[in-house]
Design an enzyme around this catalytic site. Structure first.
Site, PDB file in Angstrom:
ATOM      1  CD  GLU A 131      -1.360  -0.760   3.573  1.00  0.00           C
ATOM      2  OE1 GLU A 131      -1.383  -0.163   4.645  1.00  0.00           O
ATOM      3  OE2 GLU A 131      -2.103  -1.725   3.305  1.00  0.00           O
ATOM      4  CE  LYS A 133       6.278   5.643   6.283  1.00  0.00           C
ATOM      5  NZ  LYS A 133       6.224   7.041   6.661  1.00  0.00           N
ATOM      6  CD  GLU A 193      -0.237   8.990   7.987  1.00  0.00           C
ATOM      7  OE1 GLU A 193      -0.374   8.024   8.788  1.00  0.00           O
ATOM      8  OE2 GLU A 193       0.808   9.633   7.859  1.00  0.00           O
ATOM      9  CB  CYS A 472       6.522  42.460 -23.491  1.00  0.00           C
ATOM     10  SG  CYS A 472       7.516  41.496 -22.360  1.00  0.00           S
TER      11      CYS A 472
HETATM   12  S1  IVH Z   1       1.272   0.796   9.162  1.00  0.00           S
HETATM   13  C1  IVH Z   1       2.466  -1.588  12.610  1.00  0.00           C
HETATM   14  N1  IVH Z   1       0.600   1.751   6.830  1.00  0.00           N
HETATM   15  O1  IVH Z   1       3.957   5.715   8.729  1.00  0.00           O
HETATM   16  C2  IVH Z   1       2.449  -0.739  11.418  1.00  0.00           C
HETATM   17  N2  IVH Z   1       1.679   3.196   8.364  1.00  0.00           N
HETATM   18  O2  IVH Z   1       6.125   4.522  11.033  1.00  0.00           O
HETATM   19  C3  IVH Z   1       1.965   0.606  11.714  1.00  0.00           C
HETATM   20  N3  IVH Z   1       1.969   5.495   7.540  1.00  0.00           N
HETATM   21  O3  IVH Z   1       3.406   7.402  11.389  1.00  0.00           O
HETATM   22  C4  IVH Z   1       1.891   1.530  10.588  1.00  0.00           C
HETATM   23  N4  IVH Z   1       1.027   5.181   5.583  1.00  0.00           N
HETATM   24  O4  IVH Z   1       1.180   7.039  10.246  1.00  0.00           O
HETATM   25  C5  IVH Z   1       1.175   2.006   8.008  1.00  0.00           C
HETATM   26  N5  IVH Z   1      -0.070   2.471   4.730  1.00  0.00           N
HETATM   27  C6  IVH Z   1       0.490   2.726   5.905  1.00  0.00           C
HETATM   28  C7  IVH Z   1       0.985   4.000   6.239  1.00  0.00           C
HETATM   29  C8  IVH Z   1       1.588   4.193   7.486  1.00  0.00           C
HETATM   30  C9  IVH Z   1       1.600   6.060   6.379  1.00  0.00           C
HETATM   31  C10 IVH Z   1       2.653   6.198   8.627  1.00  0.00           C
HETATM   32  C11 IVH Z   1       2.075   6.013   9.982  1.00  0.00           C
HETATM   33  C12 IVH Z   1       3.247   6.098  10.928  1.00  0.00           C
HETATM   34  C13 IVH Z   1       4.386   5.774  10.058  1.00  0.00           C
HETATM   35  C14 IVH Z   1       4.926   4.411  10.425  1.00  0.00           C
END
Ligand code: IVH
Length: 715
Positions: A131, A133, A193, A472
């Site tokens: 997925e 981030k 998020e 111009c």
């Molecule tokens: S999973 C146990 N999935 O990345 C796993 N985190 O260090 C927990 N984040 O601040 C997180 N997209 O807010 C996960 N698809 C995603 C994510 C995600 C963004 C952020 C999350 C956290 C950091 C993880």
């Protein structure tokens, strides 16, 4: 139809009110989901508002019926003194990050997982949920029996802050989960998020600029800042979005066996889950996902800083477990950063198509957002001053999506000894010994750096503009296109592809040059056949015989639209008189105010503009056989003399331009807005607010047949 302003009626008994409130909530939840999550609204905003107001009225009359999941609870919370700490029942973890190339990052993770699981090299590939981030901030949403009861930030992972009131303002987050099944789950904590879309961020900054308020640095910081606002009204003004990606505490739900099936289930409960996700097989599948997302990263409507790979099977996740605060079954794989720090070497001025001057930062080249950037926009001089950047500063450059790289701020350089003070006071207010104190403040030039014409700024306006107009080169293309426009000189076939070639190739440097083009020269242009060259040539010849008003409009003088051009042509009768007019004389023209007078005067004050016009007229390139001379007496009958008409909607046979021409030929005036002075409103199909206004003011309304009757009235 009931009027929107009349007070909604409230059921007479508490019992009826309860039923009605439940119905209204159901409808409002449904439509909010269609609108915010599925982006497919099925109800006009006004209808939604009516349902909303009806529910508000019931809740006001029967406060006992108010529930925490009511859609009315998204607005109007209290301003808080501070946030209450929330201890997470299940800690909110972070994930290990890989920044390697696409192959090594994914392979290293897959190899690690296989090793931890003791898999033989020949064992089948592992299934992963891949997925995005998201670049926002993590939030834990607690639903009890399907109702949102609490929202908390991550904090240090053990303890966060209660931001329920703010999270309620996010339209995408359901206050109650959909379906019977969700209502049966005692506790369901959803993690995800909160972020801000790029377009919402841009629009927010645009509003800030208009209000002369500070602009925000990037969507991530803005989203994070918004969630920690104590006044929920301020949060509402910062449009936030949400994606679910995981779970926290769960009681009374049999969690699906894979991560991907769990996300499907959350989506079924009405939670937003990002569609850009995949089930990938082995390292190979992960590499492919990383590459595909990398290619479309710029086109996504929100910022991401990487992708996340998660072992799909919950059973395998359990076996893998955790190291310190990170699960062994997940990893984040980053892309190159979209923000970098570099040195501001110089500030140049760029002149845009409309003459707008933009300060452009010349930077020490830096790799950001996947390319090397050495230029970045500073928007305008006020923005530049607000950000306080000066030549020699270390600045933050941002390049996200296909947006032009921009400078978002500078890194204040603070002497070591001042660091503590800087922390307390905010770095900005502390002296910066390493900053060269002799760098002069940036000022906009007085003359256009391209053509030397005077640079002007409208009173109270933000933008500086070159007054050079068609002289111009930076503005020439736009000017040529406007000149050729249907309502101007009407040169068919002179479109932007051709204008680009003419200007870039130095073939046409001014308007007279346009009329010197022969068929042979035109035929040399790219994608121009013999026949189209002849057609364009004929169109150019045909355009030479026109009216003074059209010609004047075609010159593209700022603030001189079609109507003003007609008024000016009527008043002065010929170009010489107009070009010689003083501002005072221009002010004598009907409907000409100081802004127009100043603009026309400034235009002809520029020697080169005058020369261009004189050249066109002297060589008999342009003539006005049908000119509206000052003394020209009206020709036909004038049944609409002294009458003002407003056109709205689509008429069955006449185009808007045709209707306007007929009305003006009959001595009438066409106005864009309805007032008490309007004589008639001519309404066609899908007439909008103007028709409502006419009804409100009691102005006579006619259709096309009625207009024809008016035109014929005095014949
Ligand atoms: S999973 C146990 N999935 O990345 C796993 N985190 O260090 C927990 N984040 O601040 C997180 N997209 O807010 C996960 N698809 C995603 C994510 C995600 C963004 C952020 C999350 C956290 C950091 C993880």
């Amino acid at each position: 139809m009931t009027s929107a302003s009349s007070a909604p009626s409230v059921p007479a008994t508490a019992e009826l009110a309860a039923t009605r409130a439940a119905e209204l909530r159901e409808q409002l939840h449904h439509h909010a989901h269609l609108y915010y999550v599925l982006d497919a609204p099925a109800l006009p905003d006004a209808e939604y508002d009516k349902l909303f107001q009806a529910l508000q009225a019931i809740e006001a009359a029967y406060p006992a019926l108010l529930t925490p999941d009511s859609p009315t609870q998204r607005v109007g919370g209290q301003v808080l003194d501070g946030f209450v700490p929330v201890r997470h029942t299940v800690p909110m973890l972070s994930i290990r990050t890989e920044t390697d190339t696409e192959a090594t990052g994914a392979e290293a993770f897959d190899a690690r997982v296989r090793r931890e699981l003791d898999l033989a090299p020949t064992a089948a590939p592992i299934e992963y949920a891949a997925e995005l981030k998201f670049d926002g901030l993590a939030i834990n949403l607690r639903y009890e029996h399907g109702v949102l009861t609490q929202a908390a930030t991550r904090g240090n992972g053990e303890t966060g802050e209660d931001v329920t009131q703010n999270v309620r303002t996010i339209g995408q987050i359901p206050l109650r989960l959909h379906g019977e099944a969700a209502a049966g789950i005692a506790v369901l904590e959803v993690r995800g998020e909160v972020y801000m879309r790029r377009d919402d961020f841009e629009a927010l900054n645009e509003r800030q600029r208009e209000a002369n308020e500070k602009t925000f640095v990037n969507p991530r910081n803005t989203a994070a800042g918004a969630i920690r606002q104590l006044d929920p009204e301020l949060v509402r003004q910062r449009p936030l979005s949400f994606f679910a990606y995981g779970l926290g505490d769960v009681q009374g739900w049999e969690i699906p066996a894979t991560h991907s099936a769990m996300l499907d289930a959350l989506q079924g409960f009405g939670l937003p889950v990002c569609a850009d996700r995949a089930v990938a097989l082995g390292a190979e599948g992960l590499v492919k996902f990383h590459r595909e997302i990398g290619e479309k990263r710029d086109a996504l409507p929100f910022d991401i800083d990487g992708v996340v790979y998660k072992v799909n099977s919950r059973e395998l996740q359990r076996r893998l477990g955790f190291v310190s605060r990170e699960p062994r079954w997940a990893v984040a794989h980053k892309y190159p950063a979209q923000e970098q720090v570099t040195r501001l070497d110089r500030i140049d001025i760029q002149v845009g198509r409309t003459g707008k001057l933009t300060p452009v930062a010349k930077l020490e080249p830096v790799f950001v957002g996947g390319t090397t950037v050495s230029n970045a926009t500073l928007h305008n001089v006020f923005e530049l001053r607000r950000k306080g950047v000066r030549v020699g500063d270390q600045v933050i450059v941002r390049r996200a999506g296909d947006v032009i790289p921009e400078i978002v701020g500078r890194i204040a350089r603070v002497a070591k000894a001042d660091e503590a003070a800087a922390d307390l006071a905010g770095a900005e207010s502390v002296a910066e010994p390493s900053r060269n104190p002799y760098v002069p403040n940036f000022h906009m030039p007085k003359a256009c750096p391209i053509c030397g014409s005077e640079v002007v700024r409208e009173k109270g306006g933000i933008d500086h503009r070159c007054s050079g107009g068609i002289f111009c080169p930076a503005q020439r293309k736009q000017a040529l296109l406007h000149f050729a426009g249907r309502r101007a000189m009407d040169i068919e076939g002179l479109g932007d592809k051709i204008v680009d070639q003419l200007v870039d190739g130095g073939i046409v440097t001014n308007l007279p040059g346009l009329y010197k083009l022969g068929v042979a020269k035109l035929a040399e242009l790219e994608r121009m056949g013999e026949k189209s060259a002849q057609n364009l040539f004929d169109a150019l010849q045909k355009s030479k015989s026109t009216t003074m008003a059209r010609f004047l409009f075609a010159l593209g003088i700022r603030h001189v639209g079609e109507t003003t051009a007609k008024d000016l042509a009527k008043h002065f009768g010929n170009m010489d008189a107009l070009m010689a007019a003083t501002e005072e004389q221009l002010l004598e023209v009907k409907d000409v105010g100081p802004v127009v007078a100043r603009s026309v005067h400034a235009f002809f004050k520029e020697e080169h503009n005058k020369t261009v016009v004189e050249l066109l007229l002297a060589q008999d390139m342009i003539s006005f056989p049908q000119s509206e001379g000052a003394a020209a007496a009206p020709t036909g009958p004038q049944p609409l003399a002294g009458k003002t008409l407003v056109l709205t909607g689509t008429l069955p046979t006449l185009s808007r331009d045709e209707a306007k021409a007929l009305i003006e030929a009959a001595g009438g005036k066409v106005s864009g807005s309805v007032s008490k002075k309007t004589s008639f409103v001519v309404a066609g199909e899908e007439a909008g607010s103007k028709l409502d206004k006419a009804r409100e003011l009691g102005v006579a309304i006619v259709d096309e047949a009625g207009l024809q009757a008016l035109l014929a009235a005095l014949e």
